[in-house]
Structures are given as structure tokens and as C-alpha cells.
Enzyme design. Structure first.
Site, PDB file in Angstrom:
ATOM      1  N   ASP A   1       0.811  -1.209   0.000  1.00  8.46           N
ATOM      2  CA  ASP A   1       0.000   0.000   0.000  1.00  8.46           C
ATOM      3  C   ASP A   1       0.848   1.264   0.000  1.00  8.46           C
ATOM      4  OD1 ASP A   1       0.845  -0.659   2.622  1.00  8.46           O
ATOM      5  OD2 ASP A   1      -0.698   0.608   3.499  1.00  8.46           O
TER       6      ASP A   1
ATOM      7  N   GLU B   1       0.291  -1.711   5.392  1.00 12.86           N
ATOM      8  CA  GLU B   1       1.326  -1.302   6.346  1.00 12.86           C
ATOM      9  C   GLU B   1       1.095   0.115   6.833  1.00 12.86           C
ATOM     10  OE1 GLU B   1       5.291   0.601   7.398  1.00 12.86           O
ATOM     11  OE2 GLU B   1       3.843   1.117   5.838  1.00 12.86           O
TER      12      GLU B   1
END
Length: 479
Positions: A78, A145
Site C-alpha cells: 500500500d 502497512e
């Protein structure tokens, strides 16, 4: 295809361009993960996803390296979605538009996603290459994350086969990270009551033009926090009048970025007095924000609202924003120049009968946030609200004497022509969580120079990417 595909190393930049083309903000990485899984299957590579959505790909060792220890390369899928206010960008639909700007690659009005897209691209480029020597290789790409390390928290046990791992989330050329801070979210909720509007004027006060940045890596830089500046402004206004009421207050968009913009809508009696306070506050900003030369406060007349916060709620919120602890709380006593404990309010919003704030606490040591938690608890209690803690992740305890650290240091020195720095970072890396699931992992973290991560000014240094690639491939060849 963008112009960055002309850069070296070619496969890395080609992969980064593909990553930019597929929207992948936190909680919306599945399209990118599926693209990567389908590609790995087309290459006849082992690929799986676990229950958390993490992707694991395996590639056999190159000829002659079958007896070397297996190594895992790790990155997260991400990116942080941040855009300038005048940039109409839908992070769920629109691609990131990378462009070359001198020695850097940046995006067009948005975050670039070099954090951690360059690391992900490097791992995929190695899987995609026939001319990079390596032992048996695993590539682990984790989910979400940036919004709480949820992929690492849910990582499948007994899945990884490697005992060595290279994390690719470092953001400074010439540095090797061997430890990082842990973190936890503090979700502050403050109740509000409303009343019919009784004031003749309404204005929006916007604080804009701040640099923002990473709330871990940049917390020591004295960059302004737009939400906290609203608290300072409200304090200045309260010194001269209490004949005003808040209509709405909001700022920031993600918990782990220093907010660049915040907005306060007020109804009040004396518009001229507001103008005097605003002019004085401009001077305060000019003198007090040397790291934010473009900071500005903009006042815009608004239609009169039907209702506002009542006066007690207005005073409570103003007091809470002005007294909320924020920034560096302590420096490490054992590692010179390293922040030990900090907190940063990243998001503020008015929602229903509450004002809600999302705060990220970080510390290098267990229990390092206890004192500031006590402050937050007391502030919430005084304000009639509550604070809830969630998303705890442990720090990564430094282990400076492992073989992977020694090898990385030796090879980096050969490339740089001088010794690299061995560092502990105040930002959160996934390494501590990964070692909770795989305690025998020896981990090192490297990466290229990235500036202004988590902000629309994010950029990655082109030559530093070349250096990083040279180091990564040299480590793999010498494991």
C-alpha cells in the site's frame, strides 16, 4: 507508460511504472496484489496469499547458488494517499502520474508511492530478471502497512522458509537500518452539544501551505502541524473574546502524516476583531514556522449556519486542541540524536455529536509512551470524552552483530567508497512484527533516498535508486 521507463535500472523502473498505474492506497491494494499474483503465475513461480492478503512468491536459486541460504525480500503493497487541495485525484480510480524532475522522480500533485513502491518494484524486478544471481528467493509483499501494519499482524506462521530477510523500506541512501520504533493509535473522542446559531457572522479559517511529512521520520524537524496550529489560533482568539462558537473543525487525512491543512468554521459577533487576531497570527506563523515558509492562514466568509457548537463545547474543544501534547516527547539516552518517544495528531474531524482525533504514538522502548498516555487520558477525562488505544505494533530491537548486517555494511562501503551509517529509525517498519512470527529471522533494511514521504512533495532520488539496486543485487550474489 511514462517517461520513468527510460531510467536505469530498466526493470525496476518498469515495475514501478506498473505499480503507479494501479491504485493501491491502504485498504485498497487487492487490484495490485491480484495483478502481481497473475503475473507470478504466468512466470510459473510459486505464489500464494494468506488470510491477511499478504503475497508470497518463491523463485529457485540461480545455477551454482542452490546451496546458499534462502533470502526473503520484503515490501508493503500500500501507499499513503495525499493530494494537494487543487489536485482532483481519486486514489481509488486514478493512476499516480510519475515524472522526472531534475535528479528526482516525483508525482503530479499527489504522493508518489515510492514509499514502498520502489522497494516492491526492486523485488519484482529481481523475480523478473534472468541476469541477477541469487540464492533461493522469497518475496513477501504485505498488506496495509501504512494504516496499521495489518498484513504483518496477520502474517501466516510457518509460511516463510528463509532465515534471512532484506526489508526494502529504508528511505536514505548510505544508511542501513537495524531497528525502529514501535507504535500505537490513540483515538480521541470529545463530545459536543449544539445550539441554534445566535451570531451575525460566519467565517472559515484555513491553515494551509505547510510541508507536512512523515510523522516519524520528520517529527524532529519542527515542521508545523496544521491541527495544532488551529489550537494555537483558538487560544489567541480566546484571549480577546469568548463571543464565538465553532461550527465545524477538521484537518489532516491519514494518521501517519503531519497534517498540512486544517479548517475551522466559526460563528461570531465581531468580524473586525477576528481580522485583528488573524493578522497577528500571521506574524506568529511567520516567526514560529521557519521550516514552513509557505504557511498561510486564509479567511473566507461563509453562509450563516442554522446551528453551532454550544459555548461550553466550543471552549472545551478549543482548550483540548491547545493543550493536546504533540511532537517529540523524549530523545534517546542511548542513541545520540534519535527520537525516543513522540506523538502526532494526524486526523481531526467533526462527526455527529463528537469531535474525533486520530493520534499516532511512537517509542523505541517498551513503556515509552506511558507518560504521554496519562496526559491523553487526563485531557479526555477533563473534556468529558474518552481515548481508546488500538493497532499496537512492537519496535524492532537492534541486533548490530548479525552476519547479514556485516555483509551489507561491507558491500555498501565498497559501492559508496566510505562506511555506511548503521541507524535506528523513529518510523515504524514491519520488521519487529515479522520477527514476532518468525523470531529466527535475521533482518536488515535498506533503500534509496526518498524525501517528503506521505506528502504530495514526495520524491525519490534517481541516482540513489541505482546505488540501492547495485547494493541489493550484490548482497544477493554474496549471501
Amino acid at each position: 507508460m511514462s517517461e520513468i521507463q527510460s531510467l536505469q535500472p530498466t526493470k525496476l523502473w518498469q515495475w514501478f511504472d506498473k505499480i503507479c498505474a494501479i491504485p493501491h492506497p491502504s485498504y485498497h491494494e487487492d487490484a495490485l496484489a491480484k495483478f502481481i499474483v497473475d503475473w507470478a503465475k504466468s512466470k510459473k513461480l510459486f505464489v500464494e496469499r494468506d488470510d491477511a492478503g499478504n503475497v508470497l512468491i518463491r523463485k529457485p536459486a540461480t545455477t551454482g547458488m542452490e546451496n546458499r541460504p534462502s533470502v526473503a525480500l520484503q515490501a508493503h503493497l500500500d501507499m499513503v494517499p495525499q493530494a494537494n487541495e487543487n489536485t482532483p485525484h481519486d486514489f481509488l480510480k486514478d493512476p499516480i502520474l510519475p515524472r522526472i524532475q531534475g535528479e528526482w522522480v516525483t508525482a503530479t500533485g499527489t504522493t508518489l508511492g515510492a514509499d514502498n513502491g520502489i522497494g516492491m518494484a526492486s523485488a519484482l524486478a529481481i523475480l523478473d530478471s534472468d541476469d541477477v544471481a541469487h540464492p533461493a528467493l522469497e518475496v513477501l509483499l504485505t498488506m496495509t502497512e501504512e494504516a496499521g501494519m495489518e498484513g504483518a499482524l496477520g502474517l501466516r506462521a510457518n509460511w516463510l522458509e528463509s532465515d534471512l530477510m532484506i526489508n526494502t523500506d529504508t528511505e536514505e541512501n548510505g544508511e542501513i537500518y537495524i531497528g525502529c520504533a514501535g507504535g500505537e493509535n490513540a483515538n480521541l473522542s470529545l463530545p459536543i452539544n449544539r445550539q441554534p446559531n445566535k451570531f451575525p457572522h460566519c467565517f472559515q479559517i484555513a491553515i494551509k501551505g505547510l510541508n507536512g511529512g512523515h510523522s516519524g521520520c520528520d517529527i524532529h524537524t519542527q515542521r508545523g502541524n496544521a491541527i495544532k496550529l488551529l489550537g494555537v489560533f483558538l487560544t489567541a482568539l480566546r484571549y480577546v473574546t469568548e463571543d464565538f462558537a465553532i461550527v465545524d473543525v477538521r484537518g489532516g487525512s491519514v494518521r501517519n502524516a503531519i497534517p498540512r491543512e486544517a479548517f475551522l468554521t466559526l460563528a461570531l459577533d465581531d468580524a473586525a476583531l477576528l481580522g485583528v487576531v488573524v493578522e497577528k497570527f500571521k506574524e506568529v506563523m511567520k516567526q514560529g514556522l521557519p521550516e514552513d515558509p509557505n504557511a498561510e492562514i486564509i479567511v473566507t466568509a461563509q453562509p450563516l449556519p442554522s446551528e453551532t457548537f454550544d459555548i461550553p463545547s466550543t471552549q472545551t474543544i478549543a482548550h483540548a486542541l491547545s493543550t493536546l501534547p504533540n511532537g517529540v516527547q523524549a530523545f534517546s539516552q542511548s542513541i545520540q540524536g534519535v527520537v525516543e518517544t513522540s506523538l502526532s495528531i494526524g486526523v481531526l474531524k467533526t462527526e455527529g455529536d463528537q469531535v474525533q482525533g486520530t493520534i499516532l504514538l511512537r517509542s523505541l522502548v517498551e513503556g515509552g509512551t506511558d507518560a504521554v498516555k496519562s496526559e491523553l487520558n487526563e485531557l479526555a477525562q477533563q473534556s468529558g470524552g474518552q481515548v481508546k488505544y488500538s493497532g499496537y505494533y512492537p519496535g524492532w530491537e537492534p541486533q548490530p552483530n548479525t552476519e547479514i548486517v556485516a555483509l551489507t555494511k561491507k558491500l555498501y562501503a565498497e559501492i559508496l567508497g566510505h562506511e555506511p551509517e548503521i541507524k535506528v529509525i523513529h518510523a515504524g517498519l514491519e520488521c519487529g512484527l515479522l520477527k514476532k512470527v518468525y523470531p529466527n529471522l535475521d533482518v536488515v533494511s535498506i533503500g534509496p533516498t526518498i524525501r517528503n514521504a506521505h506528502s504530495p512533495d514526495e520524491k525519490v532520488h534517481i541516482l540513489a535508486v541505482q546505488t540501492y539496486w547495485a547494493l541489493l543485487t550484490k548482497i544477493l550474489a554474496n549471501i
